[in-house]
Design a protein around this motif. Structure first.
Motif, short mmCIF file in Angstrom:
data_model
loop_
_atom_site.label_atom_id
_atom_site.label_comp_id
_atom_site.label_asym_id
_atom_site.label_seq_id
_atom_site.Cartn_x
_atom_site.Cartn_y
_atom_site.Cartn_z
N LYS A 72 4.72 -13.82 20.72
CA LYS A 72 5.15 -13.18 19.48
C LYS A 72 4.13 -12.10 19.10
CE LYS A 72 7.96 -16.82 17.40
NZ LYS A 72 7.96 -17.85 18.44
N THR A 73 4.62 -10.87 18.95
CA THR A 73 3.77 -9.71 18.72
C THR A 73 4.18 -9.02 17.42
OG1 THR A 73 3.51 -9.38 21.12
CG2 THR A 73 3.00 -7.50 19.68
N ILE A 74 3.18 -8.74 16.58
CA ILE A 74 3.44 -8.05 15.31
C ILE A 74 2.77 -6.70 15.36
CG2 ILE A 74 3.27 -8.15 12.80
CD1 ILE A 74 2.86 -11.18 13.05
N LEU A 75 3.56 -5.64 15.23
CA LEU A 75 3.06 -4.27 15.21
C LEU A 75 2.96 -3.82 13.76
CD1 LEU A 75 2.36 -1.55 16.66
CD2 LEU A 75 4.82 -1.04 16.58
N LEU A 76 1.77 -3.46 13.32
CA LEU A 76 1.56 -3.00 11.94
C LEU A 76 1.26 -1.51 11.95
CD1 LEU A 76 1.28 -3.76 8.95
CD2 LEU A 76 -1.14 -4.23 9.37
N LEU A 77 2.09 -0.75 11.24
CA LEU A 77 1.96 0.71 11.18
C LEU A 77 1.55 1.15 9.77
CD1 LEU A 77 5.21 1.73 13.12
CD2 LEU A 77 2.92 1.31 14.05
N ARG A 78 0.89 2.30 9.71
CA ARG A 78 0.45 2.87 8.43
C ARG A 78 0.66 4.38 8.48
NH1 ARG A 78 -5.75 2.32 5.98
NH2 ARG A 78 -5.24 2.79 3.80
N ASN A 79 0.87 5.00 7.33
CA ASN A 79 1.10 6.45 7.37
C ASN A 79 -0.14 7.16 7.92
OD1 ASN A 79 -0.40 8.19 5.22
ND2 ASN A 79 0.21 6.39 4.02
N PRO A 80 0.06 8.16 8.78
CA PRO A 80 -1.06 8.78 9.50
C PRO A 80 -2.05 9.51 8.61
CG PRO A 80 1.02 9.92 9.95
CD PRO A 80 1.37 8.66 9.24
N LYS A 81 -1.64 9.94 7.42
CA LYS A 81 -2.58 10.65 6.55
C LYS A 81 -3.65 9.68 6.02
CE LYS A 81 0.87 14.10 5.26
NZ LYS A 81 1.67 14.73 4.19
N ASP A 82 -3.22 8.52 5.54
CA ASP A 82 -4.20 7.53 5.10
C ASP A 82 -5.00 6.97 6.27
OD1 ASP A 82 -3.93 7.54 2.31
OD2 ASP A 82 -2.19 6.24 2.35
N VAL A 83 -4.37 6.86 7.45
CA VAL A 83 -5.11 6.43 8.64
C VAL A 83 -6.28 7.37 8.91
CG1 VAL A 83 -5.01 6.13 11.15
CG2 VAL A 83 -3.18 5.22 9.72
N SER A 84 -6.02 8.67 8.84
CA SER A 84 -7.07 9.65 9.15
C SER A 84 -8.24 9.54 8.18
CB SER A 84 -6.49 11.07 9.14
OG SER A 84 -6.18 11.50 7.83
N VAL A 85 -7.95 9.36 6.90
CA VAL A 85 -9.01 9.27 5.88
C VAL A 85 -9.80 7.98 6.07
CG1 VAL A 85 -9.43 8.97 3.41
CG2 VAL A 85 -7.84 10.73 4.20
N SER A 86 -9.11 6.88 6.29
CA SER A 86 -9.78 5.60 6.47
C SER A 86 -10.63 5.59 7.74
CB SER A 86 -8.75 4.47 6.52
OG SER A 86 -9.37 3.21 6.61
N PHE A 87 -10.08 6.19 8.80
CA PHE A 87 -10.80 6.24 10.08
C PHE A 87 -12.07 7.09 9.94
CE2 PHE A 87 -9.45 6.11 14.86
CZ PHE A 87 -10.58 5.35 15.13
N PHE A 88 -11.95 8.22 9.25
CA PHE A 88 -13.12 9.07 9.03
C PHE A 88 -14.22 8.31 8.29
CE2 PHE A 88 -15.37 11.60 5.82
CZ PHE A 88 -16.20 12.33 6.65
N ASN A 89 -13.86 7.66 7.20
CA ASN A 89 -14.86 6.95 6.41
C ASN A 89 -15.48 5.80 7.18
OD1 ASN A 89 -15.13 7.90 3.41
ND2 ASN A 89 -12.97 8.13 3.90
N HIS A 90 -14.70 5.15 8.01
CA HIS A 90 -15.22 4.07 8.85
C HIS A 90 -16.28 4.60 9.82
CE1 HIS A 90 -15.11 0.38 11.30
NE2 HIS A 90 -15.15 1.20 12.34
#
Length: 305
Positions: free
Chosen positions: A129-147
């Motif tokens: 059983k596999t769960i794919l979780l997606l997020r809007n790419p704009k918030d992904v980019s901001v969160s990834f940068f801050n990380h």
């Protein structure tokens, strides 16, 4: 995966020296943290990883809510809203010390940022059983940068968000382009109808956690009460998870050698639409053009606020 030959090194740093060097493994960009050879050996171990019939796998691109969902699924499987003392990294397949997931008792909640092609060979055969979780790419980019900007480690990013966004939109990231990752998983679902797979959206989980937690429970075959779903939703609220990560998790101790002062490890804001505080009007127009082009035909509609 590619053979044993020494892979070509791709230097994708910008003119300011910000960015990373990569090599390609089966067409996927892989960041060079130690050496390509070490990374290839890690991926070989993942391919050989022995899955158990009752495993659940959470698949996400970085900064799409993997910690959050891992806590939710772990609580559902234990039948209570108590925090697991371990962090989800203990159950992450591509962490170099990949013996950790092997040591976990069943039922395990595994997680990974890897493309399907790099995951354990018997994922489909065992119908994990596999769960794919997606997020809007704009918030992904901001969160990834801050990380990445908050790290002290050699794969940190020391440039501005504007510089980071250029690299993000060009797909010059570890695990490659976000759109490629999403479309790859959608193709997996189409090509492997026997693989039980649930697709969730970060924004829906944020808006209506109780309903989505119940959806997850039903998908993994659990009968749960409304009360338990509500308790898990409360325990896994952003504020409480952030506190638990600092005060309860065993990995919380002595992280000063990894993170810059003032940067929290995994939890920053967790908001939908924070991208508006970072992305200019001109950048947003460019972002929209890229999203329209890269996700064309995918049938994905993201929520941005």
């Amino acid at each position: 995966m590619e053979g044993e030959r020494t892979p070509e090194i791709l230097d994708y740093r910008n003119e300011n020296g910000h960015g990373w060097s990569f090599y390609k493994n089966d067409s996927v960009l892989r960041m060079i943290v130690t050496t390509p050879e070490d990374d290839m050996e890690t991926l070989r171990k993942v391919k050989r990883f022995e899955l158990r019939d009752d495993d659940v796998l959470i698949a996400t691109y970085p900064k799409c809510g993997s910690h959050w969902l891992w806590e939710i699924v772990t609580m559902l499987r234990t039948g209570n809203s108590e925090y697991n003392m371990n962090a989800k990294e203990f159950a992450m397949l591509e962490i170099p010390k990949s013996e950790r997931p092997d040591e976990l008792p069943s039922p395990r909640v595994l997680n990974s940022h890897l493309h399907f092609r790099h995951l354990p060979e018997k994922l489909v055969e065992k119908q994990i059983k596999t769960i794919l979780l997606l997020r809007n790419p704009k918030d992904v980019s901001v969160s990834f940068f801050n990380h990445l900007n908050g790290l002290k480690l050699n794969y940190r990013f020391d440039g501005t968000y504007s510089e980071f966004l250029d690299l993000f939109l060009e797909g010059k990231m570890s695990n490659s382009d976000y759109a490629d990752y999403v479309k790859d998983w959608l193709q997996v679902k189409q090509d492997n109808p026997d693989l039980p797979m649930l697709t969730l959206f970060y924004e829906n989980l944020k808006k209506d956690p109780v309903t989505n937690i119940r959806t997850v429970a039903e998908f993994i075959g659990l009968s749960v009460s409304d009360e338990l779903c509500e308790q898990i939703a409360e325990a896994c609220s952003f504020k409480k998870l952030k506190s638990a990560d600092t005060e309860i998790k065993e990995h919380a101790r002595n992280q000063s050698d990894i993170w810059k002062e003032g940067h929290h490890r995994w939890y920053r804001k967790g908001e939908v639409g924070d991208w508006k505080n970072w992305i200019t009007v001109a950048q947003n127009e460019t972002f929209d053009d890229v999203i329209e082009r890269r996700f064309q035909g995918a049938g994905i509609v993201f929520t941005y606020e």
